[in-house]
Design an enzyme around this catalytic site. Structure first.
Site, PDB file in Angstrom:
ATOM      1  N   LEU A 102     -17.497   3.438  -3.603  1.00  0.00           N
ATOM      2  CA  LEU A 102     -15.938   3.085  -3.378  1.00  0.00           C
ATOM      3  C   LEU A 102     -15.060   3.136  -1.418  1.00  0.00           C
ATOM      4  O   LEU A 102     -14.882   2.661  -0.851  1.00  0.00           O
ATOM      5  CB  LEU A 102     -15.255   3.552  -3.824  1.00  0.00           C
ATOM      6  CG  LEU A 102     -14.951   2.154  -4.840  1.00  0.00           C
ATOM      7  CD1 LEU A 102     -15.177   1.974  -5.359  1.00  0.00           C
ATOM      8  CD2 LEU A 102     -13.197   2.938  -5.929  1.00  0.00           C
ATOM      9  N   ASP A 112      -7.474  -4.998  -6.952  1.00  0.00           N
ATOM     10  CA  ASP A 112      -8.683  -3.489  -6.863  1.00  0.00           C
ATOM     11  C   ASP A 112      -9.619  -3.954  -8.630  1.00  0.00           C
ATOM     12  O   ASP A 112     -10.188  -4.143  -7.896  1.00  0.00           O
ATOM     13  CB  ASP A 112      -8.067  -2.620  -6.743  1.00  0.00           C
ATOM     14  CG  ASP A 112      -7.092  -1.770  -5.303  1.00  0.00           C
ATOM     15  OD1 ASP A 112      -7.645  -2.763  -4.673  1.00  0.00           O
ATOM     16  OD2 ASP A 112      -6.261  -1.085  -5.732  1.00  0.00           O
ATOM     17  N   ASN A 117     -14.276  14.286 -13.244  1.00  0.00           N
ATOM     18  CA  ASN A 117     -13.753  14.549 -12.490  1.00  0.00           C
ATOM     19  C   ASN A 117     -13.324  16.458 -12.090  1.00  0.00           C
ATOM     20  O   ASN A 117     -13.368  17.071 -12.917  1.00  0.00           O
ATOM     21  CB  ASN A 117     -11.864  14.295 -12.555  1.00  0.00           C
ATOM     22  CG  ASN A 117     -10.962  14.508 -11.507  1.00  0.00           C
ATOM     23  OD1 ASN A 117     -11.431  13.798 -10.269  1.00  0.00           O
ATOM     24  ND2 ASN A 117     -10.368  14.594 -11.368  1.00  0.00           N
ATOM     25  N   THR A 163       1.252  -0.934  -0.063  1.00  0.00           N
ATOM     26  CA  THR A 163       0.087   0.404  -0.141  1.00  0.00           C
ATOM     27  C   THR A 163       1.016   1.624  -0.058  1.00  0.00           C
ATOM     28  O   THR A 163       2.084   0.911  -0.421  1.00  0.00           O
ATOM     29  CB  THR A 163      -0.556   0.139   1.161  1.00  0.00           C
ATOM     30  OG1 THR A 163      -1.635   0.867   0.644  1.00  0.00           O
ATOM     31  CG2 THR A 163      -0.721   0.326   2.194  1.00  0.00           C
ATOM     32  N   LYS A 221       3.290   1.637  -4.324  1.00  0.00           N
ATOM     33  CA  LYS A 221       2.430   0.611  -5.437  1.00  0.00           C
ATOM     34  C   LYS A 221       3.169   0.930  -6.262  1.00  0.00           C
ATOM     35  O   LYS A 221       3.099  -0.054  -7.505  1.00  0.00           O
ATOM     36  CB  LYS A 221       1.030   1.081  -4.958  1.00  0.00           C
ATOM     37  CG  LYS A 221      -0.058   0.658  -3.713  1.00  0.00           C
ATOM     38  CD  LYS A 221      -1.027   1.389  -3.835  1.00  0.00           C
ATOM     39  CE  LYS A 221      -2.434   0.390  -3.507  1.00  0.00           C
ATOM     40  NZ  LYS A 221      -3.451   0.131  -3.877  1.00  0.00           N
TER      41      LYS A 221
HETATM   42  P1  ATR Z   1      -6.995   7.828  -5.334  1.00  0.00           P
HETATM   43  O1  ATR Z   1      -6.073   6.763  -5.123  1.00  0.00           O
HETATM   44  O2  ATR Z   1      -8.040   6.577  -3.957  1.00  0.00           O
HETATM   45  O3  ATR Z   1      -8.136   7.484  -5.859  1.00  0.00           O
HETATM   46  P2  ATR Z   1      -6.390  10.947  -5.796  1.00  0.00           P
HETATM   47  O4  ATR Z   1      -5.629  10.363  -6.032  1.00  0.00           O
HETATM   48  O5  ATR Z   1      -6.479  11.620  -4.181  1.00  0.00           O
HETATM   49  O6  ATR Z   1      -7.143   9.360  -4.741  1.00  0.00           O
HETATM   50  O7  ATR Z   1      -8.277  10.844  -6.268  1.00  0.00           O
HETATM   51  C1  ATR Z   1      -8.863  11.546  -5.329  1.00  0.00           C
HETATM   52  C2  ATR Z   1     -10.243  11.790  -6.024  1.00  0.00           C
HETATM   53  O8  ATR Z   1     -10.894  12.613  -5.243  1.00  0.00           O
HETATM   54  C3  ATR Z   1      -9.468  12.278  -7.466  1.00  0.00           C
HETATM   55  O9  ATR Z   1     -10.491  12.273  -8.509  1.00  0.00           O
HETATM   56  C4  ATR Z   1     -10.126  13.611  -6.419  1.00  0.00           C
HETATM   57  O10 ATR Z   1     -10.584  15.024  -7.589  1.00  0.00           O
HETATM   58  P3  ATR Z   1      -8.778  15.805  -8.086  1.00  0.00           P
HETATM   59  O11 ATR Z   1      -8.525  14.915  -8.927  1.00  0.00           O
HETATM   60  O12 ATR Z   1      -9.560  17.201  -8.777  1.00  0.00           O
HETATM   61  O13 ATR Z   1      -8.385  16.666  -7.437  1.00  0.00           O
HETATM   62  C5  ATR Z   1     -11.289  13.645  -6.230  1.00  0.00           C
HETATM   63  N1  ATR Z   1     -11.626  14.718  -4.855  1.00  0.00           N
HETATM   64  C6  ATR Z   1     -11.036  15.069  -3.789  1.00  0.00           C
HETATM   65  N2  ATR Z   1     -12.123  15.703  -2.973  1.00  0.00           N
HETATM   66  C7  ATR Z   1     -12.507  16.522  -3.557  1.00  0.00           C
HETATM   67  C8  ATR Z   1     -13.669  17.540  -3.956  1.00  0.00           C
HETATM   68  N3  ATR Z   1     -13.882  18.378  -2.473  1.00  0.00           N
HETATM   69  N4  ATR Z   1     -14.462  17.488  -4.986  1.00  0.00           N
HETATM   70  C9  ATR Z   1     -15.062  17.256  -6.100  1.00  0.00           C
HETATM   71  N5  ATR Z   1     -13.446  16.086  -6.782  1.00  0.00           N
HETATM   72  C10 ATR Z   1     -12.802  15.411  -5.347  1.00  0.00           C
END
Ligand code: ATR
Length: 276
Positions: free
Chosen positions: A221, A107, A157, A66, A70
């Site tokens: 998720l 995953d 996104n 983890t 990764k």
């Molecule tokens: P993981 O590996 O768990 O997917 P990550 O790479 O940090 O974690 O991705 C988090 C996701 O949640 C991203 O799609 C992020 O959007 P951004 O790419 O714009 O950062 C999304 N996310 C987190 N907080 C958010 C918020 N307040 N509004 C919209 N999307 C959010």
């Protein structure tokens, strides 16, 4: 005479105390009566490559990895599965008899196997899917939905460029839509997946209005809380839902099978053990 070794496996991360993997594998080892052990190992990034050389000498047959390992695991691996390559990260490593290790990512298959167990009527090819988020979790979900035969994916996104990057990598079945259009898009799809952290304890809820057709499957998720605001809205509208805990449980199964030689089952008792 050769001394038969008790198989050992680990979850490796830094930090590692929060990991639920030892509970999952510990439950299966005891349920199946297997003489093996699964332990958490806190190993910083700089020591990871060395650990990958030393662990098999100590009797380890494999490991989950983890954060922060990764991606490094993928780079150091002797062999990489196609799905780990596509997802761009590894979570399940198996040491090879001739040295080195195989890197896999379970995953995506965990995500699909959870849907198949909890929503057996779900048909991947029934229509398009809406995927929210473009982080690491989204990559696994995109791979698995395409592999399962979903014909088209609408990907949204907050930061649109990240979604466009994924669309470039995963091909023309992925269409990027604006974050502001997600409610409208729910009308066109038969599967909705939240891979963002929105709705998690301590985070704002996902701001979406579900206007989908009856039967559209909604899955999140996020599993803390188990019923996220998104899932609650879907339940209130009579839509089928699947929570995110099962993905965590199902992603562990292929590693267990390859290290300890038995196929484990994901059941309600395991869910309770992990939630306890
Ligand atoms: P993981 O590996 O768990 O997917 P990550 O790479 O940090 O974690 O991705 C988090 C996701 O949640 C991203 O799609 C992020 O959007 P951004 O790419 O714009 O950062 C999304 N996310 C987190 N907080 C958010 C918020 N307040 N509004 C919209 N999307 C959010």
């Amino acid at each position: 005479m050769k001394n038969p070794r008790i198989p050992l496996a680990a979850v490796i991360g830094w930090p590692i105390a929060h990991s639920k993997s030892p509970r999952i594998h510990g439950y299966w080892l005891s349920q199946l009566g297997i003489a093996g052990h699964y332990v958490p190992l806190g190993i910083p990034a700089d020591d990871f490559a060395d650990a990958m050389v030393q662990l098999p000498k100590l009797g380890f047959v494999g490991a989950n990895v983890t954060i922060p390992h990764k991606e490094q695991a993928l780079e150091l691996a002797t062999e990489v599965t196609e799905r780990a390559q596509m997802i761009g990260a590894a979570n399940t490593l198996t040491f090879l008899p001739e040295g080195g290790f195989l890197a896999d990512n379970t995953d995506g298959i965990g995500f699909i196997n959870n849907l198949r167990q909890k929503a057996p009527d779900w048909q991947p090819n029934a229509g398009a899917a809406l995927v929210l988020g473009a982080g690491g979790a989204s990559r696994a979900v995109l791979w698995s939905l395409l592999d399962a035969g979903v014909p088209q994916i609408l990907l949204a996104n907050r930061t649109k460029a990240r979604a466009e990057q994924l669309s470039n990598e995963f091909g023309n079945k992925i269409s990027v839509i604006d974050w502001s259009d997600i409610s409208e898009a729910t009308k066109q799809v038969s599967t909705i997946v939240n891979t963002t952290s929105l709705g998690m304890d301590g985070q704002p809820p996902l701001n979406i209005t579900l206007t989908c057709a009856a039967g559209t499957l909604v899955t999140d998720l996020v599993y803390a809380p188990m019923i996220t605001p998104l899932l609650q809205q879907a339940i209130d509208k009579g839509l089928p839902t699947v929570d995110g805990l099962g993905m965590l449980l199902h992603q562990a199964a292929p590693g267990f099978q390859s290290w300890f030689g038995s196929c484990p089952t994901v059941d309600d008792a395991l869910r309770q053990v992990v939630l306890a």
